[in-house]
Write an enzyme that holds these catalytic residues in place. Structure first.
Site, PDB file in Angstrom:
ATOM      1  N   TRP A   1     -40.345 -29.354 -45.408  1.00 36.52           N
ATOM      2  CA  TRP A   1     -39.706 -28.989 -43.997  1.00 36.52           C
ATOM      3  C   TRP A   1     -38.165 -28.520 -44.090  1.00 36.52           C
ATOM      4  O   TRP A   1     -37.910 -27.637 -43.209  1.00 36.52           O
ATOM      5  CB  TRP A   1     -39.806 -30.293 -43.219  1.00 36.52           C
ATOM      6  CG  TRP A   1     -41.057 -30.717 -42.795  1.00 36.52           C
ATOM      7  CD1 TRP A   1     -42.002 -31.715 -43.264  1.00 36.52           C
ATOM      8  CD2 TRP A   1     -42.111 -29.554 -41.799  1.00 36.52           C
ATOM      9  NE1 TRP A   1     -43.236 -31.654 -42.466  1.00 36.52           N
ATOM     10  CE2 TRP A   1     -43.340 -30.318 -42.002  1.00 36.52           C
ATOM     11  CE3 TRP A   1     -42.011 -28.448 -41.427  1.00 36.52           C
ATOM     12  CZ2 TRP A   1     -44.096 -29.948 -41.377  1.00 36.52           C
ATOM     13  CZ3 TRP A   1     -42.952 -28.081 -40.669  1.00 36.52           C
ATOM     14  CH2 TRP A   1     -44.232 -28.533 -40.541  1.00 36.52           C
TER      15      TRP A   1
ATOM     16  N   ASP B   1     -33.254 -33.438 -38.807  1.00 33.96           N
ATOM     17  CA  ASP B   1     -34.792 -33.335 -38.632  1.00 33.96           C
ATOM     18  C   ASP B   1     -35.236 -34.685 -38.860  1.00 33.96           C
ATOM     19  O   ASP B   1     -35.881 -35.097 -39.685  1.00 33.96           O
ATOM     20  CB  ASP B   1     -35.128 -32.283 -39.301  1.00 33.96           C
ATOM     21  CG  ASP B   1     -36.790 -32.138 -38.921  1.00 33.96           C
ATOM     22  OD1 ASP B   1     -37.344 -32.837 -38.311  1.00 33.96           O
ATOM     23  OD2 ASP B   1     -37.375 -31.387 -39.613  1.00 33.96           O
TER      24      ASP B   1
ATOM     25  N   LYS C   1     -45.265 -37.566 -34.478  1.00 32.15           N
ATOM     26  CA  LYS C   1     -45.140 -38.454 -35.666  1.00 32.15           C
ATOM     27  C   LYS C   1     -45.057 -39.925 -35.247  1.00 32.15           C
ATOM     28  O   LYS C   1     -45.840 -40.696 -35.164  1.00 32.15           O
ATOM     29  CB  LYS C   1     -44.236 -38.116 -36.803  1.00 32.15           C
ATOM     30  CG  LYS C   1     -44.056 -36.712 -37.143  1.00 32.15           C
ATOM     31  CD  LYS C   1     -45.300 -35.888 -37.473  1.00 32.15           C
ATOM     32  CE  LYS C   1     -45.575 -34.638 -37.887  1.00 32.15           C
ATOM     33  NZ  LYS C   1     -44.184 -33.951 -38.395  1.00 32.15           N
TER      34      LYS C   1
HETATM   35  C1  LIG Z   1     -43.921 -32.220 -38.770  1.00 27.33           C
HETATM   36  C2  LIG Z   1     -42.759 -31.987 -38.806  1.00 27.33           C
HETATM   37  C3  LIG Z   1     -42.087 -30.594 -38.566  1.00 27.33           C
HETATM   38  C4  LIG Z   1     -42.646 -29.677 -37.571  1.00 27.33           C
HETATM   39  O1  LIG Z   1     -43.072 -30.116 -36.187  1.00 27.33           O
HETATM   40  P1  LIG Z   1     -43.350 -29.223 -35.268  1.00 27.33           P
HETATM   41  O2  LIG Z   1     -43.325 -30.290 -34.073  1.00 27.33           O
HETATM   42  O3  LIG Z   1     -44.776 -28.976 -35.416  1.00 27.33           O
HETATM   43  O4  LIG Z   1     -42.700 -28.086 -35.190  1.00 27.33           O
HETATM   44  C5  LIG Z   1     -40.586 -30.456 -38.925  1.00 27.33           C
HETATM   45  N1  LIG Z   1     -39.906 -31.237 -39.551  1.00 27.33           N
HETATM   46  C6  LIG Z   1     -40.566 -32.645 -39.982  1.00 27.33           C
HETATM   47  C7  LIG Z   1     -39.887 -33.718 -40.812  1.00 27.33           C
HETATM   48  C8  LIG Z   1     -41.989 -32.801 -39.696  1.00 27.33           C
HETATM   49  O5  LIG Z   1     -42.470 -33.924 -40.147  1.00 27.33           O
END
Ligand SMILES: *Cc1c(COP(=O)(O)O)cnc(C)c1O
Length: 360
Positions: A102, A172, A196
């Site tokens: 990511w 993030d 998540k």
């Molecule tokens: C799942 C995830 C993403 C992507 O998220 P989207 O909502 O599908 O764009 C980005 N960063 C992390 C750490 C993730 O777990």
């Protein structure tokens, strides 16, 4: 009806009591005669849902008053572009720490807008550890420092909070938000896709310090401009209303259960039990440095990869699903977010022990 224990990395398991409440309120929300899905986002019913959700999230995370909380669409992936578009201002460079899949995506997107200074990387270790604070090569002229507190695919997380002085920290937190208390004041921006650990897909939460709002680059699309989104209380256009409502039910449930300190305790217990099971066996292995192991996403391999398919099939038979590792990593991955009950983790541990006895 039989619910499984769902170890999906995302969209992920939701708390059963929240799903039941949503079911209960599905056709007629609080005497409104309609489902939340059918409501005008500008009506007083939905506005009250939206405001309550924000207030509850602020309480859970103790968000200081000088931060905006936005409920957005576009996923965490849109933030990969929105962060540089809104934060660069007159600067031309930003610091990024690369700790896995990511981080790499965030970096690739940022490179469209600025020079990326790779302030640190876990690549040499195969992303089984994160660079220490002392190893970071920070640029004091960077517009911000971006990092990924928990890499959902590699199962590697920061055991410390990077310190960047006056440079705003951007995190993030997609796969770790609400799993434990955080000191929001240490961050410039925290963002997270909801699917998540917050609620259903389609909603993205962004917590942004006020001074970072209002500086978007000239050609920033309106939907990517924090100032426009914040000025409209996340309703510049139609928001992801049902996902926002469901996230609100999750926030209320977390508050009822004692908030994030209580979550942290349970999450630590769950992760420790699973890591202990892996470490105490010669049949299962987790490659991540012990200090950087994720509390949320636990990848593991079998001593004999030829047994992977049998493991997955028999696990499914036992009601333990979505354990297949990410296609880039292989093996297994158990995501054990807030909504995964301790019994689910214990059921997986018991299954693993039994599988090893029969195949080890
Ligand atoms: C799942 C995830 C993403 C992507 O998220 P989207 O909502 O599908 O764009 C980005 N960063 C992390 C750490 C993730 O777990």
């Amino acid at each position: 009806m039989a619910r499984t224990f769902n170890f999906s990395a995302g969209p992920a398991v939701l708390p059963e009591e929240v799903l039941l409440q949503a079911q209960e309120e599905m056709l007629d929300w609080h005497g409104s005669g309609m489902s939340v899905m059918e409501m005008s986002h500008r009506g007083k019913e939905f506005v009250s849902i939206a405001e309550q959700a924000e207030a509850d999230l602020r309480e859970l995370l103790a968000v200081p008053d000088d931060y905006k909380v936005l409920f957005l669409q576009g996923g965490a992936s849109s933030q990969f572009a929105m962060v540089p578009l809104n934060l660069l201002q007159a600067k031309t460079t930003a610091d990024y720490i690369n700790t896995g899949a990511w981080s790499k995506k965030a970096i690739a997107e940022a490179k469209k807008f600025c020079k990326v200074n790779l302030a640190g990387s876990g690549e040499a270790s195969g992303f089984t550890t994160v660079p220490a604070q002392g190893e970071l090569k920070l640029n004091p002229d960077a517009a911000y420092l971006h990092f990924t507190p928990n890499e959902t695919i590699g199962g590697v997380e920061f055991p410390y909070l990077p310190e960047a002085g006056d440079v705003p920290l951007v995190a993030d937190m997609s796969s770790t938000i609400l799993s434990r208390p955080v000191d929001v004041a240490k961050y410039g921006i925290i963002y997270a896709g909801a699917q998540k650990n917050i609620g259903p897909a389609g909603l993205t939460v962004a917590i942004i310090r006020d001074d970072l709002i209002g500086h978007a680059a000239a050609k920033t699309p309106a939907m990517f401009d924090y100032d426009i989104l914040a000025g409209a209380n996340s309703m510049y256009n139609t928001p992801p209303a049902y996902a926002w409502y469901l996230a609100g039910l999750v926030f209320q449930m977390l508050l009822r259960k004692g908030g994030l300190a209580a979550m942290a305790e349970t999450n630590q217990r769950k992760a420790k039990a699973l890591y202990d099971a892996i470490d105490n066996s010669d049949f299962y292995a987790n490659p991540v440095d012990i200090n950087c192991r994720s509390l949320m996403n636990i990848p593991f391999t079998l001593a004999n990869a030829e047994l992977d398919a049998t493991f997955l099939a028999e696990a499914k038979e036992a009601g333990l699903v979505t354990l297949k590792g990410h296609r880039s990593v292989g093996g297994m991955r158990a995501s054990i977010y807030n909504a995964m009950p301790e019994e689910g983790v214990q059921a997986l541990i018991d299954f693993m022990a039994d599988f090893e006895k029969r195949n080890g």
